[in-house]
Design a protein around this motif. Structure first.
Motif, short mmCIF file in Angstrom:
data_model
loop_
_atom_site.label_atom_id
_atom_site.label_comp_id
_atom_site.label_asym_id
_atom_site.label_seq_id
_atom_site.Cartn_x
_atom_site.Cartn_y
_atom_site.Cartn_z
N ASP A 52 37.26 25.31 43.82
CA ASP A 52 38.31 24.76 42.94
C ASP A 52 37.88 24.66 41.48
O ASP A 52 38.47 23.90 40.71
N ARG A 53 36.90 25.43 41.08
CA ARG A 53 36.48 25.48 39.66
C ARG A 53 36.88 26.83 39.08
O ARG A 53 36.97 27.82 39.79
N THR A 54 37.08 26.84 37.79
CA THR A 54 37.42 28.07 37.10
C THR A 54 36.13 28.72 36.60
O THR A 54 35.31 28.06 35.95
N VAL A 55 35.95 30.01 36.94
CA VAL A 55 34.78 30.76 36.54
C VAL A 55 35.22 32.13 36.02
O VAL A 55 36.38 32.52 36.20
N SER A 56 34.29 32.84 35.42
CA SER A 56 34.54 34.22 34.98
C SER A 56 33.50 35.13 35.62
O SER A 56 32.33 34.76 35.70
N VAL A 57 33.96 36.29 36.06
CA VAL A 57 33.04 37.31 36.59
C VAL A 57 33.32 38.63 35.88
O VAL A 57 34.45 38.92 35.50
N ASN A 58 32.27 39.41 35.70
CA ASN A 58 32.36 40.73 35.09
C ASN A 58 31.96 41.75 36.13
O ASN A 58 31.02 41.51 36.90
N GLY A 59 32.64 42.88 36.16
CA GLY A 59 32.25 43.91 37.10
C GLY A 59 33.18 45.10 37.08
O GLY A 59 34.02 45.25 36.19
N ILE A 60 33.02 45.93 38.10
CA ILE A 60 33.83 47.14 38.24
C ILE A 60 34.73 46.98 39.44
O ILE A 60 34.30 46.53 40.51
N VAL A 61 35.99 47.35 39.28
CA VAL A 61 36.95 47.29 40.38
C VAL A 61 36.61 48.40 41.36
O VAL A 61 36.50 49.57 40.99
N THR A 62 36.42 48.01 42.63
CA THR A 62 36.07 49.00 43.65
C THR A 62 37.30 49.44 44.45
O THR A 62 37.32 50.55 44.98
N SER A 63 38.30 48.58 44.55
CA SER A 63 39.54 48.92 45.24
C SER A 63 40.63 47.94 44.84
O SER A 63 40.34 46.83 44.39
N SER A 64 41.87 48.36 45.02
CA SER A 64 43.01 47.46 44.75
C SER A 64 44.13 47.83 45.71
O SER A 64 44.29 48.98 46.08
N TRP A 65 44.87 46.82 46.14
CA TRP A 65 45.97 47.06 47.07
C TRP A 65 46.96 45.92 47.03
O TRP A 65 46.68 44.83 46.55
N GLY A 66 48.14 46.18 47.53
CA GLY A 66 49.20 45.19 47.63
C GLY A 66 50.16 45.60 48.73
O GLY A 66 50.06 46.71 49.28
N LEU A 67 51.06 44.73 49.08
CA LEU A 67 52.06 45.00 50.10
C LEU A 67 53.45 44.96 49.47
O LEU A 67 53.71 44.12 48.62
N PRO A 68 54.34 45.85 49.89
CA PRO A 68 55.70 45.84 49.34
C PRO A 68 56.37 44.48 49.60
O PRO A 68 56.16 43.87 50.64
N LEU A 69 57.11 44.02 48.63
CA LEU A 69 57.88 42.78 48.70
C LEU A 69 57.03 41.51 48.76
O LEU A 69 57.55 40.43 49.00
N VAL A 70 55.72 41.63 48.57
CA VAL A 70 54.84 40.46 48.50
C VAL A 70 54.51 40.24 47.03
O VAL A 70 54.11 41.18 46.34
N PRO A 71 54.68 39.00 46.54
CA PRO A 71 54.53 38.75 45.09
C PRO A 71 53.10 38.72 44.57
O PRO A 71 52.88 38.34 43.43
N PHE A 72 52.13 39.08 45.35
CA PHE A 72 50.76 39.11 44.86
C PHE A 72 50.03 40.34 45.39
O PHE A 72 50.46 40.96 46.35
N GLN A 73 48.95 40.68 44.69
CA GLN A 73 48.15 41.85 45.03
C GLN A 73 46.69 41.45 45.04
O GLN A 73 46.32 40.38 44.55
N PHE A 74 45.85 42.32 45.58
CA PHE A 74 44.42 42.06 45.67
C PHE A 74 43.64 43.20 45.05
O PHE A 74 44.08 44.34 45.07
N TYR A 75 42.48 42.86 44.53
CA TYR A 75 41.52 43.89 44.14
C TYR A 75 40.11 43.32 44.31
O TYR A 75 39.93 42.11 44.36
N LYS A 76 39.15 44.21 44.46
CA LYS A 76 37.75 43.80 44.64
C LYS A 76 36.96 44.15 43.40
O LYS A 76 37.13 45.23 42.83
N VAL A 77 36.08 43.22 43.00
CA VAL A 77 35.23 43.40 41.83
C VAL A 77 33.77 43.34 42.28
O VAL A 77 33.39 42.43 43.03
N ASP A 78 32.97 44.29 41.83
CA ASP A 78 31.55 44.34 42.15
C ASP A 78 30.77 44.18 40.84
O ASP A 78 30.98 44.95 39.90
N ASP A 79 29.90 43.16 40.79
CA ASP A 79 29.11 42.94 39.57
C ASP A 79 27.67 43.41 39.71
O ASP A 79 26.83 43.14 38.87
N GLY A 80 27.36 44.11 40.79
CA GLY A 80 26.00 44.58 41.01
C GLY A 80 25.20 43.65 41.92
O GLY A 80 24.18 44.04 42.47
#
Length: 113
Positions: free
Chosen positions: A35-63
């Motif tokens: 429940d804390r706010t943080v920042s991460v830096n990295g490269i997006v490895t994948s992204s996906w979402g579902l039709p008619l769902v108001p949110f999407q997902f993606y994965k970030v890899d920082d090494g």
């Protein structure tokens, strides 16, 4: 006076590491960041979402590890893009003291060009 300056520098360093942890630290110590706010830096490895769902997902890899980011769909970064994501650390549930579904709920996304 030197003791006060040293203590202030040490405390500010701790505050910075709590706001900008690496993904491995988030995964090792999820309770510290829950429940804390943080920042991460990295490269997006994948992204996906579902039709008619108001949110999407993606994965970030920082090494140091990879983390799922939950986005409300404003802008979905593509695989291979370098990003800085600010968001709230959440998990779906805790089972046997271990978090399940640890993710970052995106609050701000910056895509580096």
């Amino acid at each position: 006076m030197a003791i006060v300056a040293t203590a202030a520098a040490a405390l500010s360093g701790c505050a910075v590491s709590l706001r900008n942890p690496d993904i491995a630290d988030l995964q090792r110590h999820p309770g510290r960041y829950q429940d804390r706010t943080v920042s991460v830096n990295g490269i997006v490895t994948s992204s996906w979402g579902l039709p008619l769902v108001p949110f999407q997902f993606y994965k970030v890899d920082d090494g140091t590890g990879e983390m799922t980011v939950l986005s409300d769909g404003r802008r979905m970064p593509a695989a291979g893009e370098r990003v800085r994501v600010k968001g709230r650390v959440e998990d779906v549930a805790v089972l046997g003291g271990r978090p399940l579904g640890l993710h970052l709920r995106e609050e701000n996304l910056y895509v580096r060009r």
